[in-house]
Design a protein around this motif. Structure first.
Motif, mmCIF file in Angstrom:
data_model
loop_
_atom_site.group_PDB
_atom_site.id
_atom_site.type_symbol
_atom_site.label_atom_id
_atom_site.label_comp_id
_atom_site.label_asym_id
_atom_site.label_seq_id
_atom_site.Cartn_x
_atom_site.Cartn_y
_atom_site.Cartn_z
ATOM 1 N N TYR B 586 40.774 64.906 137.751
ATOM 2 C CA TYR B 586 40.267 63.546 137.961
ATOM 3 C C TYR B 586 40.636 63.050 139.343
ATOM 4 C CZ TYR B 586 38.584 62.786 133.241
ATOM 5 O OH TYR B 586 37.872 62.861 132.084
ATOM 6 N N GLY B 587 41.828 63.427 139.817
ATOM 7 C CA GLY B 587 42.266 62.981 141.134
ATOM 8 C C GLY B 587 41.324 63.447 142.227
ATOM 9 N N VAL B 588 40.991 64.758 142.220
ATOM 10 C CA VAL B 588 40.155 65.257 143.315
ATOM 11 C C VAL B 588 38.727 64.724 143.225
ATOM 12 C CG1 VAL B 588 41.506 67.352 143.664
ATOM 13 C CG2 VAL B 588 39.580 67.387 142.076
ATOM 14 N N LEU B 589 38.319 64.233 142.049
ATOM 15 C CA LEU B 589 36.975 63.678 141.930
ATOM 16 C C LEU B 589 36.839 62.386 142.716
ATOM 17 C CD1 LEU B 589 36.149 64.250 138.175
ATOM 18 C CD2 LEU B 589 34.868 65.118 140.119
ATOM 19 N N TYR B 590 37.936 61.677 142.876
ATOM 20 C CA TYR B 590 37.853 60.356 143.497
ATOM 21 C C TYR B 590 38.749 60.284 144.720
ATOM 22 C CZ TYR B 590 35.431 58.992 139.257
ATOM 23 O OH TYR B 590 34.541 58.909 138.232
ATOM 24 N N GLN B 591 38.657 61.286 145.628
ATOM 25 C CA GLN B 591 39.440 61.151 146.845
ATOM 26 C C GLN B 591 38.711 60.193 147.785
ATOM 27 O OE1 GLN B 591 37.129 63.162 148.446
ATOM 28 N NE2 GLN B 591 36.719 64.406 146.682
ATOM 29 N N PRO B 592 39.373 59.666 148.813
ATOM 30 C CA PRO B 592 40.747 60.034 149.177
ATOM 31 C C PRO B 592 41.823 59.354 148.327
ATOM 32 C CG PRO B 592 39.854 58.464 150.761
ATOM 33 C CD PRO B 592 38.756 58.768 149.795
ATOM 34 N N ALA B 593 41.485 58.179 147.719
ATOM 35 C CA ALA B 593 42.537 57.477 146.968
ATOM 36 C C ALA B 593 43.067 58.356 145.838
ATOM 37 C CB ALA B 593 41.990 56.167 146.413
ATOM 38 N N GLY B 594 42.174 59.160 145.262
ATOM 39 C CA GLY B 594 42.561 59.977 144.111
ATOM 40 C C GLY B 594 43.570 61.057 144.433
ATOM 41 N N PHE B 595 43.789 61.336 145.718
ATOM 42 C CA PHE B 595 44.742 62.387 146.065
ATOM 43 C C PHE B 595 46.138 62.068 145.557
ATOM 44 C CE2 PHE B 595 41.958 64.147 149.619
ATOM 45 C CZ PHE B 595 41.635 65.249 148.840
ATOM 46 N N ILE B 596 46.439 60.756 145.472
ATOM 47 C CA ILE B 596 47.739 60.379 144.909
ATOM 48 C C ILE B 596 47.789 60.802 143.450
ATOM 49 C CG2 ILE B 596 49.269 58.421 144.444
ATOM 50 C CD1 ILE B 596 47.564 57.003 146.749
ATOM 51 N N VAL B 597 46.693 60.512 142.740
ATOM 52 C CA VAL B 597 46.610 60.926 141.329
ATOM 53 C C VAL B 597 46.740 62.448 141.233
ATOM 54 C CG1 VAL B 597 45.181 60.894 139.252
ATOM 55 C CG2 VAL B 597 45.137 58.950 140.836
ATOM 56 N N ALA B 598 46.021 63.137 142.127
ATOM 57 C CA ALA B 598 46.068 64.595 142.093
ATOM 58 C C ALA B 598 47.478 65.102 142.337
ATOM 59 C CB ALA B 598 45.104 65.177 143.128
ATOM 60 N N ALA B 599 48.190 64.434 143.247
ATOM 61 C CA ALA B 599 49.566 64.858 143.524
ATOM 62 C C ALA B 599 50.440 64.669 142.291
ATOM 63 C CB ALA B 599 50.125 64.067 144.696
ATOM 64 N N ILE B 600 50.249 63.527 141.598
ATOM 65 C CA ILE B 600 51.003 63.302 140.360
ATOM 66 C C ILE B 600 50.671 64.406 139.356
ATOM 67 C CG2 ILE B 600 51.302 61.733 138.403
ATOM 68 C CD1 ILE B 600 50.670 59.441 140.396
ATOM 69 N N GLY B 601 49.362 64.713 139.249
ATOM 70 C CA GLY B 601 48.940 65.779 138.341
ATOM 71 C C GLY B 601 49.593 67.098 138.687
ATOM 72 N N ALA B 602 49.680 67.392 139.992
ATOM 73 C CA ALA B 602 50.297 68.652 140.410
ATOM 74 C C ALA B 602 51.758 68.684 140.000
ATOM 75 C CB ALA B 602 50.163 68.819 141.921
ATOM 76 N N LEU B 603 52.430 67.546 140.088
ATOM 77 C CA LEU B 603 53.838 67.501 139.674
ATOM 78 C C LEU B 603 53.956 67.754 138.170
ATOM 79 C CD1 LEU B 603 55.326 64.557 141.775
ATOM 80 C CD2 LEU B 603 55.747 67.023 141.987
ATOM 81 N N VAL B 604 53.065 67.106 137.385
ATOM 82 C CA VAL B 604 53.082 67.327 135.934
ATOM 83 C C VAL B 604 52.851 68.803 135.643
ATOM 84 C CG1 VAL B 604 51.933 66.779 133.755
ATOM 85 C CG2 VAL B 604 52.279 64.978 135.459
#
Ligand SMILES: [Cu+2]
Lengths: 202, 645
Positions: B586-604
């Motif tokens: 979901y994060g990469v679908l909505y970059q650039p703001a979503g990159f933060i989400v993607a980073a959180i996802g990567a940590l999970v």
């Protein structure tokens, strides 16, 4: 019922527990086979677009073969240290194991730093991701290889941590042999990329 | 099962077999199989509703029910759903449930990886379907042809498609490696490769097909996604990109995928026909080797999807020949199945009816497929309803009927209760009639020139009658599916108790209880022959006639420690890792703001993966990694642990 065979005999000596090391290596090998096709497709795309530079920088103008040769050499040396780590594991020498794991991770990181440096250089010379199909396919192919090295470094560090906290086991979890297989594979892929993407284009 | 030890204490999922949490953390291949099957049936209904909407729109000329945009979304999602979220996971469900049972094993090679595969599949399905409420679903066809699919970056729709398929690909790669390792290394003693049930052989072929075909579409999907989001130029023809690149990458996956969809059904039918013909499979090794041949040849025919793209006569001739050749191993299988029923004592149960219908319908679909290999004919048929008719005969008449055969056949083993034979036969005939009513007319429509993927057709083109018939047929199929749902609900309460072996079957899964215990077999069977369970039940008398034994005989390997059969413990890490992947998606679908989400996802994701590799497979007080060949290894490991403290 003609093929009723009792070669194994009856009973006590038959193990119903498979050797988990063999099981895990089987899975790793077929996964790496799959990865071959993955990198094959990336390299094929690059070969298709190697001359589509759209007026931007060409391979001949960009590539600094001595530099890339040096970083390739560093990555190859990391395969050697990986073997030494595996050997230390076989000899049950945890101190040596940790040293060589760390060395492998450091060499891998050095390679990544080299790649980052190289990418910035190319960008300065006008080769952005969006410059040409040549640029896109070059960055994506080498970038995915870099991502694989990065994952490998993470796994090496995880092994190091597991060894320090005494959780490194033989039959399960991540182990030195599996990560080693992966690491050597990533190195071999680089040899192909270095030859096909770099050497053959200048 | 007289030789089986009576009391067996099973270590493992000690607390609760019930509740949502037990399903999320389960690593039992049978429960994961059930999760796959239920998810796939749910998606089957959703994909079916999409098909009905399409058929309603085409019921009359100039249909008014759907807009062109809605129609594009529906046919894209119908195709994507049926391929990736129905047929593949249905097959995966059967493989999960049955593979260890058929091999006489206690579980798959990597139970937690298995759970991970399911949850990644689940996340991928959610990703794809959430697009409906997030700006519209993918609308570029299940094949997502670039540069068409890279042309409209203002919509996020095809990004959902790319990310969803990438996610589903991870699930398939993981389960393929898992299944191969299971088949090659976890077989019960005596279960040589040539004694394995055909379904297992087909699973092996499918797993290799997926491993070697998914990477090409993976690369293609990354390229499409990067083109749409980061401005790369893989498919920008104005910048010198090659518009055929995608088609090659896609069909190099797409054609092997066709066999991924059909081989499970072929395996299932190869199990069912012998049981209800009371004969061993005719030409076992031919069925096996033709399956392997299909696997190899499947990689050499992909360009028959591109005969109209102007590849030139040499490539066209080559792929025409290879496509004709691949019909040979398929034909061998058909003859073997017919040979199996020949002279057998046939019982026309519901699974057998489905299996027989599979052969008939698959022959029709296979023959119309061969017509595609003739380049001039294909040029006429290309992108017409003739193609739609062909692949529905293969995928519905083939794959889905075969999978229904499997559902009726193994449902008693999975649930302990029989499905109603009466309702089942009603469902069978209604489905078969509805299916032919829907798809037979499409041959005519296609040959009359009706193009695919058009949301309207004018009257007076001669398309009216057959479209109306096809739509009625579609609703007849829906009635059949409804009967199936009723049958399952009915059976949960009123189904006859199945017992261990309700069909008088031949393979090892019927040697244990229905449903099987967590550890599958109290003692691991020692296999002496193909169809081992049959030989445990039957013997030949002096004149060579089949004689039932008073009681099944056979060898079981006594458990060294029957009190403690170690089964892997439940774990939430696989689901957590999959959740991380979903968040990244979901994060990469909505970059650039979503990159933060993607980073959180990567940590999970990393948290899950790390916890996973730290956690022992079986949480018991005894030492782990029991390695009886190298006792010194364990001692050394123990030393190392001490040293590091
Ligand atoms: Cu094809």
């Amino acid at each position: 019922m003609t093929d009723l065979v009792t070669a194994e005999g009856h009973g006590e000596h038959i193990s119903t527990h498979p050797d988990m090391n063999v099981v895990r290596k089987t899975a790793m090998w077929v996964f790496l086979g799959s990865e071959c096709i993955f990198f094959g497709s990336l390299i094929a795309t690059f070969l298709l677009y190697r001359t589509e530079t759209r007026g931007g920088p060409t391979a001949k103008e960009l590539f600094d073969i001595p530099f890339t040769s040096a970083s390739s050499f560093i990555l190859l040396m990391s395969s050697l240290t990986m073997v030494l780590a595996h050997n230390a594991r076989e000899r049950r020498d945890p101190r040596q194991l940790r040293i060589w794991l760390l060395a492998t991770a450091l060499l891998g990181s050095t390679f990544l730093a080299g790649q980052a440096f190289e990418f910035t250089e190319f960008a300065h010379e006008g080769l952005k991701l969006t410059t040409s199909p040549f640029a896109s396919s070059f960055y994506v192919a080498t970038g995915f290889h870099g991502a694989h090295v990065a994952v490998g470094v993470l796994m090496l560090l995880a092994l190091l941590f597991m060894s320090m906290s005494g959780r490194l086991r033989t039959g399960e979890g991540m182990n030195v042999e599996l990560v080693g297989l992966y690491w050597h594979f990533v190195d071999v892929v680089w040899i192909v990329i270095f030859t096909v993407v770099y050497l053959l284009q200048v | 099962m007289a030789t089986v030890a009576e009391v067996t204490e099973v270590h493992a999922p000690a607390p609760g077999h019930k509740g949502l949490w037990s399903w999320i953390t389960t690593v039992d291949h049978k429960r994961i199989g059930i999760l796959y099957l239920w998810s796939a049936l749910l998606f089957f209904i959703v994909g079916g509703i999409e098909a009905l909407l399409i058929r309603l729109q085409l019921f009359t000329p100039n249909g008014e029910i759907l807009s062109a945009d809605a129609y594009n979304q529906l046919f894209t999602m119908h195709g994507t759903t049926m391929v990736f979220l129905v047929v593949m996971p249905l097959a995966s469900g059967f493989v999960n449930y049955l593979l260890p049972l058929l091999l006489g094993a206690r579980d798959v090679a990597f139970p937690r990886l298995n759970a991970f595969s399911y949850w990644v599949f689940f996340v991928g399905g959610v990703l794809l379907y959430s697009s409906f409420i997030l700006g519209g679903s993918p609308d570029g066809g299940w094949f997502g042809y670039a540069p068409l699919s890279t042309q409209v970056p203002e919509y996020v729709r095809m990004d959902f498609w790319a990310v969803g398929l990438l996610t589903l690909g991870v699930a398939s790669i993981a389960s393929s490696a898992n299944f191969i390792a299971t088949i090659l290394t976890m077989r019960a003693p005596g279960m040589t490769l040539m004694r394995m049930p055909v379904f297992v052989w087909m699973t092996l072929v499918i797993s290799f097909l997926l491993l070697f075909s998914l990477p090409t579409i993976t690369v293609g999907l990354f390229q499409v996604f990067f083109d749409r989001n980061f401005g790369t130029l893989f498919y920008e023809t104005a910048a010198g990109a090659d518009p055929l690149l995608w088609q090659h990458l896609f069909w190099l996956f797409g054609h092997p995928e066709v066999y991924v969809l059909i081989l499970p059904a072929m395996g299932i039918v190869s199990e069912i026909l012998p049981v209800f013909s009371r004969k061993p499979l005719f030409g076992y090794s031919f069925v096996v080797f033709s399956g392997i041949a299909i696997g190899f040849m499947g990689f050499g025919v992909w360009s028959h999807h591109m005969f109209t793209s102007g590849m030139g006569p040499v490539a066209e001739a080559g792929f025409a020949i290879s496509t004709m050749m691949i019909a040979v191993p398929t034909g061998i299988k058909i003859f073997n199945w017919i040979g199996t029923t020949w002279g057998g004592r046939i019982r026309l149960t519901t699974p057998m009816l489905y299996a027989l219908a599979f052969i008939a319908m698959f022959v029709i679909g296979g023959l119309s497929g061969v017509t595609h290999s003739i380049v001039p004919a294909d040029t006429q048929q290309h992108d017409s309803y003739y193609v739609v008719a062909h692949f529905h005969y293969v995928l519905f008449g083939g794959a889905i009927l075969g999978l229904f055969a499997g559902i009726y056949y193994w449902y008693p083993k999975m649930s302990g209760r029989m499905l109603s034979e009466r309702l089942g036969k009603w469902q069978f005939w209604i489905t078969l009639i509805g299916f032919n009513l829907t798809f037979l007319p499409m041959h005519m429509l296609g040959l009359n020139g009706m193009p695919r993927r058009t949301y309207r057709y004018d009257e007076n083109l001669g398309f009216d009658l057959w479209n109306a018939v096809a739509t009625i047929g579609g609703f007849v199929i829906a009635l059949g599916v409804l009967l199936f749902v009723i049958n399952v609900i009915w059976s949960r309460r009123h189904g006859e108790i199945a017992g261990d072996d309700p069909w008088d079957a031949r393979t090892l899964e019927w040697a244990t209880s229905s449903p099987p215990p967590e550890h599958n077999f109290d003692q691991v069977p020692l296999v002496h022959s193909r169809d081992d369970f049959w030989h445990r039940k039957y013997t030949l008398d002096a004149e060579g006639f089949l004689q039932q034994r008073d009681e099944p005989v056979g060898d079981w390997i006594p458990e060294a420690d029957p009190e403690h059969i170690h089964m892997p413990s439940p774990s939430y890490y696989p689901a957590l890792t999959a959740l991380g992947m979903g968040i990244v998606g979901y994060g990469v679908l909505y970059q650039p703001a979503g990159f933060i989400v993607a980073a959180i996802g990567a940590l999970v994701l990393m948290w899950g993966a790390f916890g996973w590799s730290m956690e022992p497979v079986t949480r018991t007080p005894e030492p782990m990694a029991h390695d009886d060949r190298h006792p010194e290894l364990e001692a050394a490991a123990a030393t190392e642990e001490v040293e590091s403290e």
